[in-house]
Design a protein around this motif. Sequence first.
Motif, PDB file in Angstrom:
ATOM      1  N   LEU A 258      98.460   7.796  51.630  1.00 15.55           N
ATOM      2  CA  LEU A 258      97.364   8.593  51.069  1.00 15.55           C
ATOM      3  C   LEU A 258      96.046   7.822  51.130  1.00 15.55           C
ATOM      4  N   VAL A 259      96.082   6.571  50.732  1.00 19.47           N
ATOM      5  CA  VAL A 259      94.869   5.745  50.745  1.00 19.47           C
ATOM      6  C   VAL A 259      94.386   5.537  52.182  1.00 19.47           C
ATOM      7  N   SER A 260      95.329   5.215  53.080  1.00 19.58           N
ATOM      8  CA  SER A 260      94.962   4.919  54.462  1.00 19.58           C
ATOM      9  C   SER A 260      94.361   6.143  55.157  1.00 19.58           C
ATOM     10  N   LEU A 261      94.993   7.299  54.993  1.00 20.13           N
ATOM     11  CA  LEU A 261      94.499   8.501  55.668  1.00 20.13           C
ATOM     12  C   LEU A 261      93.185   8.989  55.070  1.00 20.13           C
ATOM     13  N   ARG A 262      93.010   8.796  53.776  1.00 13.95           N
ATOM     14  CA  ARG A 262      91.737   9.180  53.167  1.00 13.95           C
ATOM     15  C   ARG A 262      90.607   8.311  53.719  1.00 13.95           C
ATOM     16  N   THR A 263      90.871   7.019  53.850  1.00 17.72           N
ATOM     17  CA  THR A 263      89.871   6.115  54.429  1.00 17.72           C
ATOM     18  C   THR A 263      89.576   6.494  55.880  1.00 17.72           C
ATOM     19  N   ARG A 264      90.632   6.811  56.626  1.00 17.22           N
ATOM     20  CA  ARG A 264      90.460   7.174  58.026  1.00 17.22           C
ATOM     21  C   ARG A 264      89.665   8.474  58.166  1.00 17.22           C
ATOM     22  N   ALA A 265      89.915   9.440  57.283  1.00 17.96           N
ATOM     23  CA  ALA A 265      89.170  10.709  57.330  1.00 17.96           C
ATOM     24  C   ALA A 265      87.685  10.469  57.085  1.00 17.96           C
ATOM     25  N   GLN A 266      87.371   9.606  56.141  1.00 18.08           N
ATOM     26  CA  GLN A 266      85.966   9.295  55.851  1.00 18.08           C
ATOM     27  C   GLN A 266      85.307   8.624  57.052  1.00 18.08           C
ATOM     28  N   ALA A 267      86.028   7.686  57.684  1.00 17.32           N
ATOM     29  CA  ALA A 267      85.467   6.991  58.846  1.00 17.32           C
ATOM     30  C   ALA A 267      85.266   7.962  60.006  1.00 17.32           C
ATOM     31  N   LEU A 268      86.202   8.887  60.179  1.00 18.91           N
ATOM     32  CA  LEU A 268      86.094   9.848  61.276  1.00 18.91           C
ATOM     33  C   LEU A 268      84.933  10.811  61.038  1.00 18.91           C
ATOM     34  N   ALA A 269      84.734  11.192  59.799  1.00 12.79           N
ATOM     35  CA  ALA A 269      83.595  12.060  59.484  1.00 12.79           C
ATOM     36  C   ALA A 269      82.279  11.374  59.867  1.00 12.79           C
ATOM     37  N   HIS A 270      82.215  10.075  59.590  1.00 10.28           N
ATOM     38  CA  HIS A 270      81.019   9.318  59.949  1.00 10.28           C
ATOM     39  C   HIS A 270      80.867   9.239  61.471  1.00 10.28           C
ATOM     40  N   ARG A 271      81.968   8.977  62.175  1.00 14.31           N
ATOM     41  CA  ARG A 271      81.896   8.884  63.634  1.00 14.31           C
ATOM     42  C   ARG A 271      81.557  10.224  64.266  1.00 14.31           C
ATOM     43  N   ALA A 308      91.694  18.234  57.044  1.00 16.04           N
ATOM     44  CA  ALA A 308      92.488  17.057  56.700  1.00 16.04           C
ATOM     45  C   ALA A 308      92.278  16.660  55.247  1.00 16.04           C
ATOM     46  N   GLU A 309      91.052  16.742  54.785  1.00 13.81           N
ATOM     47  CA  GLU A 309      90.764  16.395  53.386  1.00 13.81           C
ATOM     48  C   GLU A 309      91.426  17.388  52.431  1.00 13.81           C
ATOM     49  N   GLU A 310      91.469  18.662  52.817  1.00 13.49           N
ATOM     50  CA  GLU A 310      92.161  19.658  51.990  1.00 13.49           C
ATOM     51  C   GLU A 310      93.655  19.352  51.902  1.00 13.49           C
ATOM     52  N   ARG A 311      94.247  19.021  53.059  1.00 13.78           N
ATOM     53  CA  ARG A 311      95.680  18.693  53.066  1.00 13.78           C
ATOM     54  C   ARG A 311      95.947  17.416  52.274  1.00 13.78           C
ATOM     55  N   LEU A 312      94.998  16.492  52.322  1.00 16.29           N
ATOM     56  CA  LEU A 312      95.147  15.264  51.531  1.00 16.29           C
ATOM     57  C   LEU A 312      95.188  15.578  50.041  1.00 16.29           C
ATOM     58  N   LEU A 330     102.865  17.144  54.440  1.00 14.17           N
ATOM     59  CA  LEU A 330     101.409  17.298  54.404  1.00 14.17           C
ATOM     60  C   LEU A 330     100.702  16.090  55.014  1.00 14.17           C
ATOM     61  N   LEU A 331     101.213  14.914  54.749  1.00 16.07           N
ATOM     62  CA  LEU A 331     100.609  13.717  55.335  1.00 16.07           C
ATOM     63  C   LEU A 331     100.778  13.716  56.852  1.00 16.07           C
ATOM     64  N   GLY A 332     101.888  14.248  57.336  1.00 15.13           N
ATOM     65  CA  GLY A 332     102.067  14.375  58.777  1.00 15.13           C
ATOM     66  C   GLY A 332     101.039  15.309  59.385  1.00 15.13           C
ATOM     67  N   THR A 333     100.727  16.409  58.683  1.00 16.87           N
ATOM     68  CA  THR A 333      99.694  17.340  59.158  1.00 16.87           C
ATOM     69  C   THR A 333      98.335  16.668  59.196  1.00 16.87           C
ATOM     70  N   VAL A 334      98.030  15.927  58.146  1.00 19.25           N
ATOM     71  CA  VAL A 334      96.748  15.209  58.091  1.00 19.25           C
ATOM     72  C   VAL A 334      96.632  14.252  59.271  1.00 19.25           C
ATOM     73  N   ARG A 335      97.677  13.505  59.528  1.00 18.92           N
ATOM     74  CA  ARG A 335      97.636  12.535  60.622  1.00 18.92           C
ATOM     75  C   ARG A 335      97.409  13.226  61.960  1.00 18.92           C
ATOM     76  N   ALA A 336      98.072  14.369  62.186  1.00 20.60           N
ATOM     77  CA  ALA A 336      97.889  15.098  63.439  1.00 20.60           C
ATOM     78  C   ALA A 336      96.451  15.590  63.594  1.00 20.60           C
ATOM     79  N   LEU A 337      95.875  16.101  62.513  1.00 21.15           N
ATOM     80  CA  LEU A 337      94.482  16.573  62.561  1.00 21.15           C
ATOM     81  C   LEU A 337      93.531  15.433  62.898  1.00 21.15           C
ATOM     82  N   LEU A 338      93.723  14.300  62.254  1.00 27.50           N
ATOM     83  CA  LEU A 338      92.831  13.170  62.487  1.00 27.50           C
ATOM     84  C   LEU A 338      93.024  12.591  63.883  1.00 27.50           C
ATOM     85  N   ASN A 339      94.262  12.569  64.368  1.00 26.71           N
ATOM     86  CA  ASN A 339      94.501  12.056  65.721  1.00 26.71           C
ATOM     87  C   ASN A 339      93.769  12.898  66.757  1.00 26.71           C
TER      88      ASN A 339
END
Length: 445
Positions: A258-271, A308-312, A330-339
Amino acid sequence: MDDLLALLLPPLPVVVAVLAVAGAALPAAVTGGGTRRWFGGRGESRRAEAQAARDAAAQAFYELDTAQRGLRISIETITAVDASPAARQAVDHFAELGRRIDQVSEVYITAVDAHDLDRDDLDPSVAARATGELNRAKDELARVKDELDRYEQGLAPLLGKAETQLARLAPARERAKAALLAASNGLDAARASGLRADELAARLAALGPELTRLNEGAGQHGVAETLQRADRMLREAEAVRSEAERLPERAAEIDKRLVSLRTRAQALAHRAGGVEPVLSELRRRFSTACWQDLQSVPEQAAANVRQAEERLGEATLAREEQRWADATALLGTVRALLNGSDEAVSAAGDRLERLNAVAKDPQAEVERTRFAIRDAQLLAMAGRSTPDPRHARPLDDSVARLERAIDGLEGRHPDYWHFLQETEAVRTTVARVVELIREDRGAGR
């Protein structure tokens, strides 16, 4: 095994019951009785012969009855665990032998009842007739006993298999019960650490009716079904125990993800916010064909990050409610969206970098591709005066394709992206040819 067979054994056939009727006829070694003295010379000798014939027939009857009793237990052992055609055939054969035993037993009982060999006034002719009847009865009993013995020998493989199954019964039942206890203890330990483990508890509770049936035993449900039930309970209980023991680790792993994917989502939003400037430069410096497929990247990336943030959020709630399977899904869905979004965002930057390089020096890409072709051509000619057409044709086609791609760079606004796609396709084709050549050489062709 004895308890099971006691439940399974139906009443013995007629031959066993007649022992009570014929008891008086058993020899002294069996009944503990004896015969009275009968004086009278030749008559006494005839009477003694008749009594000896009666004793011999009684012994044969007793031996046949004993063998039948033992075989009946063997048959019930087999039918308790084996429903195969061979087992059914053995049962039918035993029933046929039982009818034969009843017939010869009736002859024997009739012969015994027909003459009172202990009478003081027994006529010698009657004694002689009794001797003949009893000897014939004894011979028939012995012949059927021989048939029964041969049948018993043929029954050995089925009986051995059945006894092996029965021997498995008690250990299998105890292993299943031990696994249930271990699973229960594992659940208690998980709950003690603050985890509810409701799903695992429900799975364990579902085994309650199965435990009841297991305790009712094979006498009610059959050996084969009981063994299968014990094996199923063992597997399920061990699975529950294993998952219960791993539950604290699983909870910690979900928290970490949860922590890792939330951080990754924030970084991806910035990118994703940096894609638009990249697209602006692509539009300004290169033809439409070089960037048109990337137009939707910023919007799609932003949408994926929001989803991804909603699924998180849903995964966090599932974690709080200890719905582990839902949280993991749900975490698997988040990871697929971010990938997917990460690849698209990276593709925009990679595209600009590759286009800048080829626009600055297209010859480098050309030479790289030509080198791959020449290397493959040399390999195709090694040890040959003429190349194999299967190798030469695709290499010649690759040369022509590369030349067409080079010609496409002429003009005011060359399509560098098409050029890069073509050179990459040429190198892929050449690599396949090289692999084919090496396979053929390895096979001696």
